[in-house]
Write an enzyme that holds these catalytic residues in place. Structure first.
Site, PDB file in Angstrom:
ATOM      1  N   GLY A 239      -3.710  -6.758   1.095  1.00 26.39           N
ATOM      2  CA  GLY A 239      -2.872  -6.148   2.123  1.00 26.39           C
ATOM      3  C   GLY A 239      -2.810  -4.643   2.099  1.00 26.39           C
ATOM      4  O   GLY A 239      -1.983  -4.044   2.762  1.00 26.39           O
ATOM      5  N   LYS A 242      -8.028  -2.895   3.010  1.00 23.15           N
ATOM      6  CA  LYS A 242      -9.457  -2.832   2.688  1.00 23.15           C
ATOM      7  C   LYS A 242     -10.304  -3.272   3.875  1.00 23.15           C
ATOM      8  O   LYS A 242     -11.240  -2.583   4.280  1.00 23.15           O
ATOM      9  CB  LYS A 242      -9.759  -3.716   1.467  1.00 23.15           C
ATOM     10  CG  LYS A 242      -9.033  -3.286   0.218  1.00 23.15           C
ATOM     11  CD  LYS A 242      -9.390  -4.133  -0.982  1.00 23.15           C
ATOM     12  CE  LYS A 242      -8.909  -5.576  -0.868  1.00 23.15           C
ATOM     13  NZ  LYS A 242      -7.439  -5.691  -0.832  1.00 23.15           N
ATOM     14  N   THR A 243      -9.965  -4.421   4.425  1.00 23.02           N
ATOM     15  CA  THR A 243     -10.709  -4.913   5.576  1.00 23.02           C
ATOM     16  C   THR A 243     -10.572  -3.934   6.740  1.00 23.02           C
ATOM     17  O   THR A 243     -11.542  -3.637   7.440  1.00 23.02           O
ATOM     18  CB  THR A 243     -10.168  -6.300   5.977  1.00 23.02           C
ATOM     19  OG1 THR A 243     -10.137  -7.125   4.818  1.00 23.02           O
ATOM     20  CG2 THR A 243     -11.030  -6.941   7.026  1.00 23.02           C
ATOM     21  N   GLU A 456      27.704 -11.002  -7.849  1.00 22.98           N
ATOM     22  CA  GLU A 456      27.026  -9.867  -7.216  1.00 22.98           C
ATOM     23  C   GLU A 456      27.747  -8.558  -7.495  1.00 22.98           C
ATOM     24  O   GLU A 456      27.115  -7.534  -7.766  1.00 22.98           O
ATOM     25  CB  GLU A 456      26.895 -10.082  -5.697  1.00 22.98           C
ATOM     26  CG  GLU A 456      25.994 -11.245  -5.287  1.00 22.98           C
ATOM     27  CD  GLU A 456      24.614 -11.205  -5.930  1.00 22.98           C
ATOM     28  OE1 GLU A 456      24.102 -10.094  -6.189  1.00 22.98           O
ATOM     29  OE2 GLU A 456      24.055 -12.286  -6.200  1.00 22.98           O
TER      30      GLU A 456
END
Ligand code: ADP
Ligand code: MG
Ligand code: ZN
Length: 632
Positions: A239, A242-243, A456
């Protein structure tokens, strides 16, 4: 928006004859067959078969003759067909209607005599009688009907099936085309992608720019005697573009682009992949200057380790090596390949004269993420966006993930009935991409809600009370489809390349904060901390084994990372005793931080309760709201 211009531009593996054409063939041949069949029927079965006929016994027939009711008799293939007039008068012709009968032919030598006798008797006058001699087809027609026609039909059916399979490119397709004309690899003559579509990645662009220049102007290089690298290998995590950048090179150079994925070479039969490689280079050299792009080259370029042999893959790889050596570098065929597993590639591929230029595509940094965001925001209608905030919140995301986030945001704004994307859409979609969509329907009891909120707030409290932790961005107890029941989001104010030992310890303490809050405030422990435990352990382990942050081992490497771009899994490179010792070190780090977290919670019990109530009421609170109450 996720761009889709890659989709329509792949190599098309279509068979030479389009499906459409063969469809037409099939229809016309079917029609022809139908006509033939009708003709066939009509020839063999005379007109009587097409009228309603009553079957009678022979006696009835004889008595009807004797009564003189029979009008016409014909003998055909062992049956006697006869007709007689009825009382009904046809309204149209004003003549009596004719009824047809049939009976079996008895071996009755008297039949003809009877018929002759009966002639002239009765009210109807004469009986006409005949024996119909079955029409014999000529031997030629028989031969055609029995042999050629079925053969033709079979052939048409089979060839239609073969073609449709080939079209789908299934295994059978390859099987069928064995020995035939091989499927063509098509070059894309005009690629629209340019370097402007690739944000960031300036180093990669720089080193590919030279290739573009070479393709524009090979003469300039040839006259000096320089030959350019034959191939460049693009490596990096999935992702990172590269392509995309390979396409952009072709787009910038304005040359034909042959793109193929490594896995397409690996075929069912040994030798076919190699043949495909030969084919590809043949076609490419005819179209030079051009670019050959082999995506996911690790499918064929895997190291030949002699352990498990894969003949087909090895032959294909050998053929690729041979072709790369064989063609003239000055001609202008440039080979690009991409992989996210460079460590698994065969060394032979990487030696000079083959893929000798390595182009690294790393995950984007803050500036890179901003640039990628801007590229993708250009494709959607949007309000003023706080690009900086979004880029900070997406630390560690790849270009593809950012593209996805922008698209999710656009989808969300459509869902909300708005006309354009807002910063809030993007923030929400970051969470959707990271933690999954909100699960509004999930039923959580009030008691559990309180536990989640307390947990949290515990994380947030520890993060806020330590120096150097990333600021709190948001706390929420809305459950997500990923299984998270709530979470605390921290966003760094800037880009961080290094993490100090203290920061790592702080991070571990923050991770233990949730559990610490449960223990101190609610006097209980729950399963809610499982993910925190996992993360804290991984961090502590890396500190000891990879970052040299333990007192006992110092800078000794105890682990090697197997595959830096895909997973971060590592294997131990130490003795079993050391491994046991590492476990103790890791435990010591975590326990110390956990204890620190507990004491922070204890000191702030009142604030903990106040914040927990506030979060319970609002479900989602921002970092500012949290800090305001904490500091009040
Ligand atoms: P890879 O081949 O490295 O796995 P891709 O080139 O297929 O990644 O990238 C997938 C998508 O992610 C691209 O189509 C593009 O939309 C987006 N993308 C990735 N990197 C970038 C970038 N640097 N700039 C713009 N978009 C990017
Ligand atoms: Mg790719
Ligand atoms: Zn937690």
């Amino acid at each position: 928006m996720a761009e889709n211009n890659q989709e329509n531009n792949k190599i098309t593996d279509k068979p030479d004859i389009g499906l459409n054409k063969s469809n037409k063939n099939i229809w016309s041949s079917l029609l022809g067959t139908l006509v033939l069949l009708l003709l066939f029927n009509w020839l063999l079965f005379p007109k009587l078969t097409r009228k309603s006929v009553e079957v009678t016994d022979y006696n009835t027939f004889i008595s009807m003759i004797n009564e003189g009711k029979v009008k016409e008799v014909s003998i055909y293939q062992g049956n006697i067909n006869y007709s007689s007039e009825t009382e009904n008068i046809n309204q149209l012709t004003k003549k009596p209607e004719i009824k047809f009968y049939r009976t079996g032919k008895m071996d009755d030598p008297d039949l003809v005599n009877r018929l002759i006798e009966a002639n002239g008797q009765g009210e109807n006058g004469k009986i006409s009688f005949t024996e119909i001699i079955p029409k014999q087809n000529s031997p030629m027609v028989n031969f055609l009907l029995l042999w050629i026609l079925p053969g033709l039909l079979l052939y048409l059916g089979a060839s239609y099936m073969m073609k449709s399979m080939k079209g789908k490119g299934g295994l059978t397709g390859n099987f069928m085309s064995f020995g035939e004309n091989r499927q063509k690899i098509f070059a894309e003559n005009e690629v629209k992608t340019t370097f402007a579509d690739v944000a960031g990645q300036d180093e990669a662009k720089d080193s590919l720019m030279e290739i573009v220049d070479f393709l524009h102007n090979p003469g300039k290089y040839a006259s000096i005697g320089a030959s350019l690298p034959k191939g460049a290998l693009l490596v990096g995590p999935p992702g990172t573009g590269k392509t995309l950048i390979a396409r952009a090179v072709a787009g910038e150079a304005k040359v034909p682009f042959f793109a193929i994925s490594g896995s397409e070479f690996v075929q069912m039969f040994v030798g076919m992949g190699a043949a495909k490689v030969r084919d590809l280079f043949n076609q490419a050299s005819q179209k030079a200057p051009c670019i050959i792009f082999i995506d996911e080259i690790d499918a064929i370029g895997k190291r030949r380790d002699g352990m498990v042999s894969n003949d087909e893959r090895e032959q294909t790889l050998n053929q690729l090596l041979t072709e790369m050596d064989g063609f003239d570098g000055k001609k202008g065929v440039v080979i690009l390949a991409a992989t996210n597993r460079p460590e698994s590639l065969d060394k032979a591929l990487l030696r000079p004269g083959r893929f000798d230029r390595l182009v690294r595509m790393e995950l984007p940094d803050l500036e890179g993420r901003k640039a990628i965001l801007e590229v993708h925001l250009r494709k959607v209608r949007h309000d003023e966006i706080n690009v900086n905030l979004i880029a900070r919140a997406t630390a560690g995301s790849s270009g593809a993930e950012i593209a996805n986030i922008v698209n999710e945001a656009a989808l969300r704004s459509v869902r909300m009935g708005r006309e354009s994307v807002t910063t809030a859409d993007l923030e929400e979609s970051i969470e959707t991409v990271i933690a999954g969509a909100q699960r509004k329907g999930k039923v959580i009891s009030d008691k559990e809600k309180r536990t989640i909120a307390c947990h949290e707030i515990g994380h947030a409290m520890i993060a806020a009370k330590q120096n150097g932790s990333a600021p709190i961005h948001k706390i929420t107890i809305i459950p997500r489809t990923s299984g998270a029941l709530g979470y605390t989001m921290q966003v760094d104010s800037g880009e961080q390349n290094l993490m100090s030992r203290d920061e790592m310890l702080n991070r571990i303490a923050t991770l233990t904060g949730g559990r610490a809050a449960e223990e101190v405030i609610l006097k209980t422990v729950t399963t809610g901390a499982s993910n925190d435990i996992e993360q804290a352990t991984r961090l502590a382990r890396a500190m000891v084994t990879r970052y040299g942050m333990s007192e006992t081992y110092g800078m000794m490497a105890l682990e090697t990372v197997n595959n830096p771009y895909l997973s971060n899994d590592a294997s131990l490179t130490c003795s079993a005793e050391t491994a046991a010792e590492i476990d103790r070190e890791v435990q010591k780090i975590i326990t110390t931080q956990h204890e620190k977290a507990r004491s922070i919670i204890r000191e702030n019990e009142a604030k903990m309760n106040e914040l927990t109530d506030f979060l319970l009421k609002k479900e989602t609170i921002s970092g500012e709201e949290f800090m305001k109450i904490l500091l009040a």
